[in-house]
Design a protein around this motif. Structure first.
Motif, PDB file in Angstrom:
ATOM      1  N   ILE A  74       0.830  -1.208   0.000  1.00 49.49           N
ATOM      2  CA  ILE A  74       0.000   0.000   0.000  1.00 49.49           C
ATOM      3  C   ILE A  74       0.861   1.253   0.000  1.00 49.49           C
ATOM      4  O   ILE A  74       0.670   2.169  -0.808  1.00 49.49           O
ATOM      5  CB  ILE A  74      -0.948  -0.003   1.213  1.00 49.49           C
ATOM      6  CG1 ILE A  74      -2.051  -1.046   1.006  1.00 49.49           C
ATOM      7  CG2 ILE A  74      -1.566   1.382   1.433  1.00 49.49           C
ATOM      8  CD1 ILE A  74      -2.923  -1.263   2.212  1.00 49.49           C
ATOM      9  N   TYR A  75       1.842   1.309   0.917  1.00 48.91           N
ATOM     10  CA  TYR A  75       2.681   2.509   1.004  1.00 48.91           C
ATOM     11  C   TYR A  75       3.709   2.564  -0.111  1.00 48.91           C
ATOM     12  O   TYR A  75       4.020   3.649  -0.629  1.00 48.91           O
ATOM     13  CB  TYR A  75       3.364   2.567   2.375  1.00 48.91           C
ATOM     14  CG  TYR A  75       2.406   2.913   3.478  1.00 48.91           C
ATOM     15  CD1 TYR A  75       1.966   4.228   3.661  1.00 48.91           C
ATOM     16  CD2 TYR A  75       1.912   1.933   4.326  1.00 48.91           C
ATOM     17  CE1 TYR A  75       1.063   4.545   4.658  1.00 48.91           C
ATOM     18  CE2 TYR A  75       1.005   2.247   5.338  1.00 48.91           C
ATOM     19  CZ  TYR A  75       0.589   3.557   5.492  1.00 48.91           C
ATOM     20  OH  TYR A  75      -0.316   3.866   6.478  1.00 48.91           O
ATOM     21  N   TYR A  78       2.016   3.732  -3.314  1.00 45.50           N
ATOM     22  CA  TYR A  78       1.759   5.170  -3.246  1.00 45.50           C
ATOM     23  C   TYR A  78       3.042   5.947  -3.512  1.00 45.50           C
ATOM     24  O   TYR A  78       3.061   6.900  -4.298  1.00 45.50           O
ATOM     25  CB  TYR A  78       1.209   5.547  -1.879  1.00 45.50           C
ATOM     26  CG  TYR A  78       1.118   7.046  -1.650  1.00 45.50           C
ATOM     27  CD1 TYR A  78       0.054   7.777  -2.165  1.00 45.50           C
ATOM     28  CD2 TYR A  78       2.119   7.725  -0.957  1.00 45.50           C
ATOM     29  CE1 TYR A  78      -0.025   9.159  -1.983  1.00 45.50           C
ATOM     30  CE2 TYR A  78       2.047   9.101  -0.769  1.00 45.50           C
ATOM     31  CZ  TYR A  78       0.985   9.808  -1.276  1.00 45.50           C
ATOM     32  OH  TYR A  78       0.923  11.173  -1.102  1.00 45.50           O
ATOM     33  N   SER A 196      -3.420   8.442   6.331  1.00 42.11           N
ATOM     34  CA  SER A 196      -3.781   7.051   6.588  1.00 42.11           C
ATOM     35  C   SER A 196      -3.900   6.836   8.092  1.00 42.11           C
ATOM     36  O   SER A 196      -3.261   7.528   8.887  1.00 42.11           O
ATOM     37  CB  SER A 196      -2.725   6.105   5.996  1.00 42.11           C
ATOM     38  OG  SER A 196      -1.453   6.335   6.578  1.00 42.11           O
ATOM     39  N   THR A 220      -7.227   3.146  -0.805  1.00 47.02           N
ATOM     40  CA  THR A 220      -5.816   3.519  -0.702  1.00 47.02           C
ATOM     41  C   THR A 220      -5.140   3.559  -2.055  1.00 47.02           C
ATOM     42  O   THR A 220      -3.931   3.727  -2.143  1.00 47.02           O
ATOM     43  CB  THR A 220      -5.060   2.522   0.195  1.00 47.02           C
ATOM     44  OG1 THR A 220      -5.145   1.211  -0.385  1.00 47.02           O
ATOM     45  CG2 THR A 220      -5.652   2.478   1.604  1.00 47.02           C
ATOM     46  N   SER A 227      -6.070  -3.545   1.153  1.00 43.84           N
ATOM     47  CA  SER A 227      -6.517  -2.559   2.142  1.00 43.84           C
ATOM     48  C   SER A 227      -7.338  -3.217   3.238  1.00 43.84           C
ATOM     49  O   SER A 227      -7.249  -2.839   4.416  1.00 43.84           O
ATOM     50  CB  SER A 227      -7.348  -1.463   1.460  1.00 43.84           C
ATOM     51  OG  SER A 227      -6.576  -0.769   0.505  1.00 43.84           O
ATOM     52  N   VAL A 234      -8.289   5.710   5.127  1.00 39.33           N
ATOM     53  CA  VAL A 234      -7.782   7.041   4.799  1.00 39.33           C
ATOM     54  C   VAL A 234      -8.740   8.074   5.375  1.00 39.33           C
ATOM     55  O   VAL A 234      -9.945   8.042   5.107  1.00 39.33           O
ATOM     56  CB  VAL A 234      -7.648   7.234   3.271  1.00 39.33           C
ATOM     57  CG1 VAL A 234      -7.173   8.661   2.957  1.00 39.33           C
ATOM     58  CG2 VAL A 234      -6.686   6.209   2.683  1.00 39.33           C
TER      59      VAL A 234
END
Length: 241
Positions: A74-75, A78, A196, A220, A227, A234
């Motif tokens: 997820i991170y 991003y 987040s 996300t 997620s 978020v």
């Protein structure tokens, strides 16, 4: 600021994003539902392995590894997305556009200027936010969105990062106030930020500065299943100017 060390800024940005992986993993792995699943999977491994404690540990570890992978993806996705878009050319995407802003906080370290904090602002129109909310509609839990009395222009703050050694010195608040002052000068009616759920320190700081939660969703921009496994939401917060 217009003069900065690109390598330092990129490194600060990447570390600032990926440091949320471990808090997110710890929060997810200790969730009661996940604890129950881990115990069930470990028990299944124990039984299938013929009363093998090793098999039980292995199955439980695989579940924990899956949760960590989801949190990291997820991170990381991003971060990679931003590195290939707005962060790929800070000058063109921020400094050369009057409605956008990008600031880097520097400190003297061993006689040399070092980037220790950063924040970015992008000016937007109301129509852009309405389209964004349409995209997120399926994941929104609270939809009391503020409506602007003027032309609807607002600003989105992002990339609020402070180096670990420089935290608890009010630097994050100073950067946020800098962004608020910029928005006031540009005539924006409000400043919006997405955070987040594991970013508890940033959420607390924004609340102290007058930001309020306007929406909570699970989009996300990563795999929706990831997620859900990572239990990451978020939070959209905003402050009227």
């Amino acid at each position: 600021m217009c003069v900065y060390d690109k390598h330092e800024v990129m490194s600060l940005f990447c570390h600032g994003i990926l440091e949320h992986v471990y808090p997110a993993f710890f929060k997810a792995i200790t969730n009661p539902d996940h604890v129950g699943i881990a115990l069930s999977i470990s028990m299944a491994g124990y039984v299938l392995g013929g009363s093998s404690y090793f098999q039980a540990l292995l199955f439980g570890s695989l579940w924990a590894g899956l949760i960590y992978y989801c949190c990291h993806d997820i991170y990381n996705s991003y971060m990679m997305g931003r590195l290939s878009t707005d962060m790929a050319d800070i000058a063109a995407n921020y400094l050369e556009i009057p409605s956008n802003g990008f600031w880097v906080a520097e400190a003297n370290v061993n006689g040399q200027a070092k980037a220790v904090g950063m924040v970015a602002v992008i000016g937007k129109r109301q129509e852009e936010e309405e389209e964004r909310f349409d995209d997120l509609n399926r994941g929104v839990n609270s939809t009391e969105f503020a409506q602007d009395a003027s032309d609807g222009s607002y600003a989105q703050m992002s990339h609020i990062v402070v180096g670990f050694a420089w935290r608890r010195r009010n630097l994050g608040s100073q950067l946020t106030r800098k962004a608020l002052d910029f928005c006031k000068e540009r005539g924006f009616s409000r400043l919006v930020i997405d955070l987040s759920s594991p970013q508890t320190a940033a959420i607390s700081m924004c609340q102290k500065l007058g930001f309020v939660q306007m929406a909570l969703h699970s989009n996300t921009h990563a795999n929706p299943w990831f997620s859900k496994v990572a239990r990451i939401n978020v939070m959209q917060m905003e402050k009227l100017i």
